[in-house]
Design a protein around this motif. Sequence first.
Motif, PDB file in Angstrom:
ATOM      1  N   ASP A 186       0.817  -1.216   0.000  1.00 54.81           N
ATOM      2  CA  ASP A 186       0.000   0.000   0.000  1.00 54.81           C
ATOM      3  C   ASP A 186       0.849   1.264   0.000  1.00 54.81           C
ATOM      4  O   ASP A 186       0.331   2.367   0.055  1.00 54.81           O
ATOM      5  CB  ASP A 186      -0.937   0.012   1.220  1.00 54.81           C
ATOM      6  CG  ASP A 186      -0.149   0.009   2.525  1.00 54.81           C
ATOM      7  OD1 ASP A 186       1.016  -0.428   2.511  1.00 54.81           O
ATOM      8  OD2 ASP A 186      -0.712   0.441   3.546  1.00 54.81           O
ATOM      9  N   ALA A 187       2.162   1.105  -0.024  1.00 53.14           N
ATOM     10  CA  ALA A 187       3.023   2.290   0.009  1.00 53.14           C
ATOM     11  C   ALA A 187       2.815   3.133  -1.243  1.00 53.14           C
ATOM     12  O   ALA A 187       2.638   2.600  -2.337  1.00 53.14           O
ATOM     13  CB  ALA A 187       4.485   1.874   0.110  1.00 53.14           C
ATOM     14  N   PHE A 188       2.804   4.401  -1.069  1.00 51.59           N
ATOM     15  CA  PHE A 188       2.658   5.275  -2.232  1.00 51.59           C
ATOM     16  C   PHE A 188       3.407   6.571  -1.974  1.00 51.59           C
ATOM     17  O   PHE A 188       3.623   6.957  -0.824  1.00 51.59           O
ATOM     18  CB  PHE A 188       1.185   5.576  -2.520  1.00 51.59           C
ATOM     19  CG  PHE A 188       0.528   6.436  -1.484  1.00 51.59           C
ATOM     20  CD1 PHE A 188       0.334   7.787  -1.706  1.00 51.59           C
ATOM     21  CD2 PHE A 188       0.112   5.891  -0.274  1.00 51.59           C
ATOM     22  CE1 PHE A 188      -0.254   8.584  -0.741  1.00 51.59           C
ATOM     23  CE2 PHE A 188      -0.487   6.688   0.692  1.00 51.59           C
ATOM     24  CZ  PHE A 188      -0.679   8.037   0.454  1.00 51.59           C
ATOM     25  N   ALA A 189       3.810   7.180  -3.018  1.00 55.71           N
ATOM     26  CA  ALA A 189       4.485   8.467  -2.908  1.00 55.71           C
ATOM     27  C   ALA A 189       3.480   9.563  -3.212  1.00 55.71           C
ATOM     28  O   ALA A 189       2.663   9.418  -4.124  1.00 55.71           O
ATOM     29  CB  ALA A 189       5.644   8.533  -3.893  1.00 55.71           C
ATOM     30  N   VAL A 190       3.524  10.619  -2.444  1.00 57.69           N
ATOM     31  CA  VAL A 190       2.599  11.719  -2.691  1.00 57.69           C
ATOM     32  C   VAL A 190       3.366  12.871  -3.329  1.00 57.69           C
ATOM     33  O   VAL A 190       4.559  13.014  -3.136  1.00 57.69           O
ATOM     34  CB  VAL A 190       1.940  12.211  -1.386  1.00 57.69           C
ATOM     35  CG1 VAL A 190       1.011  11.168  -0.841  1.00 57.69           C
ATOM     36  CG2 VAL A 190       3.001  12.571  -0.367  1.00 57.69           C
TER      37      VAL A 190
ATOM     38  N   PRO B 234       3.008  16.624  -3.076  1.00 55.40           N
ATOM     39  CA  PRO B 234       2.296  17.769  -2.505  1.00 55.40           C
ATOM     40  C   PRO B 234       2.406  19.023  -3.349  1.00 55.40           C
ATOM     41  O   PRO B 234       1.694  19.987  -3.110  1.00 55.40           O
ATOM     42  CB  PRO B 234       2.979  17.961  -1.142  1.00 55.40           C
ATOM     43  CG  PRO B 234       4.317  17.346  -1.292  1.00 55.40           C
ATOM     44  CD  PRO B 234       4.186  16.244  -2.302  1.00 55.40           C
ATOM     45  N   THR B 235       3.300  19.000  -4.332  1.00 53.59           N
ATOM     46  CA  THR B 235       3.438  20.199  -5.149  1.00 53.59           C
ATOM     47  C   THR B 235       2.526  20.159  -6.385  1.00 53.59           C
ATOM     48  O   THR B 235       2.682  20.974  -7.278  1.00 53.59           O
ATOM     49  CB  THR B 235       4.898  20.393  -5.606  1.00 53.59           C
ATOM     50  OG1 THR B 235       5.303  19.245  -6.346  1.00 53.59           O
ATOM     51  CG2 THR B 235       5.824  20.583  -4.431  1.00 53.59           C
ATOM     52  N   ALA B 236       1.594  19.195  -6.397  1.00 50.74           N
ATOM     53  CA  ALA B 236       0.663  19.141  -7.528  1.00 50.74           C
ATOM     54  C   ALA B 236      -0.024  20.496  -7.688  1.00 50.74           C
ATOM     55  O   ALA B 236      -0.465  21.091  -6.715  1.00 50.74           O
ATOM     56  CB  ALA B 236      -0.374  18.059  -7.280  1.00 50.74           C
ATOM     57  N   TYR B 237      -0.103  20.944  -8.907  1.00 46.85           N
ATOM     58  CA  TYR B 237      -0.617  22.294  -9.125  1.00 46.85           C
ATOM     59  C   TYR B 237      -2.115  22.354  -8.919  1.00 46.85           C
ATOM     60  O   TYR B 237      -2.866  21.495  -9.371  1.00 46.85           O
ATOM     61  CB  TYR B 237      -0.263  22.779 -10.536  1.00 46.85           C
ATOM     62  CG  TYR B 237       1.221  22.925 -10.760  1.00 46.85           C
ATOM     63  CD1 TYR B 237       2.021  23.533  -9.799  1.00 46.85           C
ATOM     64  CD2 TYR B 237       1.814  22.450 -11.911  1.00 46.85           C
ATOM     65  CE1 TYR B 237       3.378  23.670  -9.985  1.00 46.85           C
ATOM     66  CE2 TYR B 237       3.180  22.587 -12.121  1.00 46.85           C
ATOM     67  CZ  TYR B 237       3.959  23.198 -11.158  1.00 46.85           C
ATOM     68  OH  TYR B 237       5.299  23.323 -11.345  1.00 46.85           O
ATOM     69  N   GLU B 238      -2.522  23.399  -8.259  1.00 51.56           N
ATOM     70  CA  GLU B 238      -3.936  23.670  -8.061  1.00 51.56           C
ATOM     71  C   GLU B 238      -4.571  24.032  -9.402  1.00 51.56           C
ATOM     72  O   GLU B 238      -5.603  23.525  -9.779  1.00 51.56           O
ATOM     73  CB  GLU B 238      -4.082  24.823  -7.056  1.00 51.56           C
ATOM     74  CG  GLU B 238      -5.433  25.467  -6.998  1.00 51.56           C
ATOM     75  CD  GLU B 238      -6.404  24.634  -6.199  1.00 51.56           C
ATOM     76  OE1 GLU B 238      -7.516  25.123  -5.991  1.00 51.56           O
ATOM     77  OE2 GLU B 238      -6.076  23.517  -5.794  1.00 51.56           O
ATOM     78  N   ALA B 239      -3.949  24.917 -10.094  1.00 49.47           N
ATOM     79  CA  ALA B 239      -4.431  25.326 -11.414  1.00 49.47           C
ATOM     80  C   ALA B 239      -3.298  26.057 -12.110  1.00 49.47           C
ATOM     81  O   ALA B 239      -2.560  26.805 -11.466  1.00 49.47           O
ATOM     82  CB  ALA B 239      -5.643  26.253 -11.279  1.00 49.47           C
ATOM     83  N   LEU B 240      -3.161  25.823 -13.377  1.00 54.32           N
ATOM     84  CA  LEU B 240      -2.125  26.525 -14.122  1.00 54.32           C
ATOM     85  C   LEU B 240      -2.703  27.820 -14.686  1.00 54.32           C
ATOM     86  O   LEU B 240      -3.869  27.860 -15.085  1.00 54.32           O
ATOM     87  CB  LEU B 240      -1.613  25.650 -15.261  1.00 54.32           C
ATOM     88  CG  LEU B 240      -0.872  24.377 -14.817  1.00 54.32           C
ATOM     89  CD1 LEU B 240      -0.582  23.500 -16.019  1.00 54.32           C
ATOM     90  CD2 LEU B 240       0.414  24.736 -14.088  1.00 54.32           C
ATOM     91  N   ARG B 241      -1.887  28.857 -14.720  1.00 52.64           N
ATOM     92  CA  ARG B 241      -2.391  30.097 -15.299  1.00 52.64           C
ATOM     93  C   ARG B 241      -2.403  29.971 -16.823  1.00 52.64           C
ATOM     94  O   ARG B 241      -1.742  29.091 -17.385  1.00 52.64           O
ATOM     95  CB  ARG B 241      -1.556  31.287 -14.838  1.00 52.64           C
ATOM     96  CG  ARG B 241      -0.109  31.293 -15.280  1.00 52.64           C
ATOM     97  CD  ARG B 241       0.539  32.617 -14.848  1.00 52.64           C
ATOM     98  NE  ARG B 241       1.920  32.673 -15.278  1.00 52.64           N
ATOM     99  CZ  ARG B 241       2.956  32.413 -14.501  1.00 52.64           C
ATOM    100  NH1 ARG B 241       2.754  32.026 -13.259  1.00 52.64           N
ATOM    101  NH2 ARG B 241       4.183  32.511 -14.957  1.00 52.64           N
TER     102      ARG B 241
ATOM    103  N   MET C 227      10.483  40.670 -16.594  1.00 54.33           N
ATOM    104  CA  MET C 227      11.213  41.664 -15.826  1.00 54.33           C
ATOM    105  C   MET C 227      12.132  42.475 -16.762  1.00 54.33           C
ATOM    106  O   MET C 227      12.720  41.899 -17.679  1.00 54.33           O
ATOM    107  CB  MET C 227      12.045  40.920 -14.786  1.00 54.33           C
ATOM    108  CG  MET C 227      12.429  41.725 -13.593  1.00 54.33           C
ATOM    109  SD  MET C 227      13.174  40.675 -12.346  1.00 54.33           S
ATOM    110  CE  MET C 227      11.721  39.981 -11.592  1.00 54.33           C
TER     111      MET C 227
END
Lengths: 485, 92
Positions: free
Chosen positions: B48-52, B54-61, B69
């Motif tokens: 059941d081990a899995f890698a997460v 957490p930096t999955a994008y919420e939404a791309l612009r 700049m």
Amino acid sequence: MTGFDAFSSVAALSAGLQSRAFSAPELTQAYLDRIAALNDRLNAYITVCADEAMRQAEAAQRRIDAGQADALTGIPLGIKDNICTSGVRTTCASRMLETFVPPYDATVIARLKAQDAVLLGKLNMDEFAMGGSSQTSYFGGVKNPYDTSRVPGGSSGGSAAAVAAGLCAASLGSDTGGSIRQPAAFCGVTGLKPTYGAVSRYGLVAFASSLDQIGPIARTARDCALLLSAVAGRDENDGTSRALPDVDYLARVGMSLRDVTIGLPQEFFEDYVSEEVRAAVQAAAEHFRSLGATLKTVSLPSLRYAVASYYLISSAEAASNLSRYDGIKYGYRAQTGETYEELIKNTRREGFGSEVKRRIVLGNYALSSGYYDAYYNRAVQIRGRIREEYAALLRECDCILTPTAPTVSYPIGQQENDPVRMYSADICSVTANIAGLPALSTPCGYNAQGLPIGMCLTGRAFDEATLIALADAFESDFSRREAQL
Amino acid sequence: MLDLDETRHLAELSKISLTEAELQTLADEMEQIIRLMDTVAEFQSGEDAFAVDPTAYEALRADQVAASMPREDVLSNAQVRTDACFQVPKVV
């Protein structure tokens, strides 16, 4: 200046500004005077922006006079020196960035400026936020206002020490493995690491991108809520930031604790935690029970893997993030190096301190061929397991109560030069980052020497409001002892 | 455990020049640190081990051209520059 108390809350200072008890320039000057008088004893600030702060205070006063003040208008704040400030150098407490002047503001800074908050200056820290003592700074170590022979914690040690000493009304820090909460505990103030994604990381000098979060350090949980309200929410410059429409972080303050269940994971109360810390946190738990909360002993079995998992993941990400420092585009550049490779290696040799070098080497070890599966891959699997264990706990509990750190502040020089000892001391704080959950540290007692003890409340993702309400309920009954400088 | 050659290789990967004495110190420190990291070997990952991520994008612009700049701002922190360019040692 009448009516000014450097140990006032942000809320009280804001009320003073509104009632014209003092003006924003008077308030800012009073903090600048305290910085001039006391910073040499603490080394909390790397850079003080007196002229710019006074200009900001005058603009704030015009806004107050126009009746358009926000919660932080005219409030003098300090900023950890790894958060980019346009036109004001941002050093990360490193020789590598000693002269770096960002050409842009971090999103959190832009949001504070939008409220006409006053930015007093940039606060000292562990180099590149790697450490728990604030002694690895290129600009010299920070001292604890409660006992200047002791560390303030880290890495946001300047942010915590400045708040505790009344050198700013509140501050921003950053937390990758406890860097807001542990110094807040050591310095007797309140620190909040928001849920991963609650606050934009745009303009935060990257250490470990999957763990870093910016958050407030203040004198009260309510003040933390005011700062978090100002800086949180979606930012198109950080794809991991979340839209949080209409979140009111003060919404639950004053709530009844009768339906609240607080979990006490037994692994956080074992012998590695000092007796005085354990007793203070257990007494705090009993206080919550007296307020109506239900206490429940629970378990987080994978805590034993947490420190190693954290250091493998964070160091791997640091090795990648810090590869940008090559002496070419910005930052320190070595004077020697005939070839491109030599220039980079000499720049990094001279520009980074020893702890930063250790983390980069450890990260490259964890990611290198032959070790990747044994270390990095296993570390991220542990991250998945810890997340599952927290999710199960937070289905049966509204929050988790633990010590913030295993001990109180320790004497400068006692353990900062022992990496394994330093890393192991992070055991109480790293799991909130690994799981991406919000966690708040607030004082719950003082030891026999008068040193502050912190407790940590960890909650469900994006439920900072519950943590703030619980901390506020505790703080209302808590007798704070101010640092005597 | 890390020997001196492996430590030298890691320093090379890390793009950090170190003297022989510094390499020895680092090798000693890394031995202690890696012993602590070896805790992860005791973890039973199971099926059941899995890698997460957490930096999955919420939404791309939106993928739209926007102003970047100003060049002078980008170059403002370079220690050595030539005209409008970053300057590096000769590579060919």
